[in-house]
Structure formats: C-alpha cells, structure tokens
Design an enzyme around this catalytic site. Structure first.
Site, PDB file in Angstrom:
ATOM      1  N   SER A  41      17.193  13.210  -6.824  1.00  0.00           N
ATOM      2  CA  SER A  41      17.260  13.857  -8.235  1.00  0.00           C
ATOM      3  C   SER A  41      18.569  14.201  -8.615  1.00  0.00           C
ATOM      4  O   SER A  41      19.591  13.203  -8.673  1.00  0.00           O
ATOM      5  CB  SER A  41      16.441  15.132  -7.989  1.00  0.00           C
ATOM      6  OG  SER A  41      16.022  15.478  -9.501  1.00  0.00           O
ATOM      7  N   ASP A 158      10.690  11.160  -9.571  1.00  0.00           N
ATOM      8  CA  ASP A 158      11.553  12.221  -8.784  1.00  0.00           C
ATOM      9  C   ASP A 158      11.447  11.761  -7.337  1.00  0.00           C
ATOM     10  O   ASP A 158      10.203  12.390  -6.804  1.00  0.00           O
ATOM     11  CB  ASP A 158      11.349  13.499  -9.477  1.00  0.00           C
ATOM     12  CG  ASP A 158      12.603  14.295  -9.049  1.00  0.00           C
ATOM     13  OD1 ASP A 158      12.926  14.482  -7.753  1.00  0.00           O
ATOM     14  OD2 ASP A 158      13.393  14.655 -10.107  1.00  0.00           O
TER      15      ASP A 158
END
Length: 284
Positions: A41, A158
């Site tokens: 991320s 993610d």
C-alpha cells in the site's frame, strides 16, 4: 563480522505511511545501504518511488506539498466512480507520471517488490516485474477508496488485506537483516463522537489500521527489527500533516541506529562525549 544486506519492509497505513520517508532518511544519512525493499500500500508507493529514483529529498518535498484540501472527502471519493483519492493533476500523480513513468520494477536501482491481493482468490500477489506505476496502484487499491487494477488477467487490490508489513517478502528477496516499519494502529479509539456521521471517517480509518496491525503480528516475527513510529494521533487520511509524520519516522528510526550498526555488521563510528550522552538518552 561480515556486513549484512539490509532489507526494508514498509507497511500500509495511508498518510501514516509517510513515516517511511523519515525512516529511509535516517538510515541513509547514517550510512546504511538499503539493498532490498518490499512494500504494501503506502509502503509500496514510498518504497517503489525511492527504489526507482534513490532520491529521498524529492519524495519528502512532494508529499510535504500536499494540503488537506488536496485530498477528497470520503463523500466525494464515494461519488467518483473511478475511486480517485486526490484532486485531478495533484502533485503526487504528477510525480508518478514525470519521474517513474515507464519504469519497470525489475529495473529499479534497488530491488523492489510490491504486495497486492488477488480480489478473486484472496491470495497474495508479489509484483516484482512490470510497470512500476501499475504495481504501486495495485498495491494501494483499497476497496471503496481506490479502484482495482488488472494485471496479467488478475484483478488486484490493496496488499494490506493479505500482508500489511511484508517482512517475509523482503527476507525471501535475499535480505540478511530485515527492518520492518509498522505504521498501523494498535486499536481504534472509538467513542460516541467517532460513531457519529462526522466522526465515521476516523472510526473506519482506525479500524482498517487496527485490522492490519492484528494481521501483521505473525509475519513481523520474520523481521530482525520492527520500527513503530509514534504516530498514534494521525489517521490514514492526514496527508496534510506530512511534515510531522515524516519527522516522527526519522526520530524513531534514529533511536535504533546503533543497534542496526551492531547487528548488521556495520563498523562503529567515533562519537564524542556529548553524542554518547544523547545515545544513552534516546537509544532503544
């Protein structure tokens, strides 16, 4: 003692991940070589750009230019079908396009891997080749906030959903000494105020961060050192507080420099009496 190769595992955490910039600055200014980087991320964004450019000043100045008004509200994010987080032509988008556009992950100056999650199977996907910007976007594609990215026929989201702080990944890349930077939040401070409509953004952000903390507890055992910057008061959306968050990362990493030097086999540097006193006060 033979000098060990150092690998950084940079965790997810939205704006809290800007602390990674400070950690990298502290390490490089102390003379440590960063030989491998794996990021999830925001850790993939910071780590990927640094791996490609080797320029920490550039990263810091770019993020310090972000203001709170540049980040779209949760309401506006929800209205955008493409899930954009920043306003159009924001400096961060310009940074990616100008400085790393066309860069292939396998050609980064520092070996780099971005971690993403296969939205169909829930399995971890390691992006160690291909377009760097696409890899970063896949790793940061938090559902309901940013759109998924399709790479090689796989729908990716993610990486924090599967490996929030990829210490295991950077270890497998070849690092002898793994430094993990965990910017997640232990547990959300939920009150009656945060459960109102006005406070729900903070509650959701803190809950995501707490989930990442719990998920990362086992994988962090793969690290030789875990650095946790003191950023409990910041949320994943606090991009307007970049200067303070970056400083927190640098300050916390500085506390571990002598330990890293000793454990990674780097020679000690000569220090005067005052510096030794400061070390005594601040060292972990």
């Amino acid at each position: 003692m033979k000098q060990k190769s150092i690998g950084l595992a940079l965790g997810g955490g939205g704006a809290r991940g800007l602390a990674h910039i400070g950690v990298i600055r502290a390490l490089t200014e102390a003379g440590f070589d960063i030989d491998y980087i794996a990021g999830t991320s925001m850790g993939a964004l910071v780590g990927g750009v640094y791996a490609a450019t080797g320029d920490i000043d550039f990263l810091e100045k770019t993020f310090e230019s972000v203001r709170e008004k540049d980040v779209l509200s949760v309401h506006k994010i929800a209205k955008h079908k493409d899930g954009v987080l920043f306003k159009p032509k924001h400096p961060i988008e310009q940074m990616l396009e100008k400085f790393v556009d066309g860069t292939q992950v396998e050609n980064c100056k520092i070996p780099f891997t971005a971690v993403a999650t296969d939205a169909t199977t829930g399995l971890e996907v390691l992006l160690d080749k291909g377009d760097l910007i696409q890899a970063v976007r896949a790793s940061t594609a938090l559902p309901t906030i940013l759109p998924p990215v399709t790479i090689d026929g796989r729908i990716l989201i993610d990486g924090g959903l599967i490996d929030p702080v990829p210490a295991d990944v950077v270890k497998k890349m070849g690092a002898d000494y793994v430094i993990a930077v965990d910017v997640s939040k232990r547990w959300p401070n939920i009150t009656e105020d945060t459960m109102t409509i006005r406070g729900i953004k903070t509650a959701v952000a803190d809950t995501i961060s707490a989930f990442e903390f719990q998920l990362s507890r086992e994988v962090l055992k793969k690290a030789n050192l875990v650095i946790r910057p003191l950023i409990e008061n910041y949320t994943i959306m606090d991009f307007g507080e970049a200067r303070e968050i970056i400083a927190a990362g640098e300050n916390e990493a500085t506390r571990y420099l002598r330990r890293i030097r000793k454990e990674a086999g780097y020679p000690e540097i000569k220090r005067n009496g005052w510096q030794k006193f400061i070390d005594f006060l601040t060292e972990e």
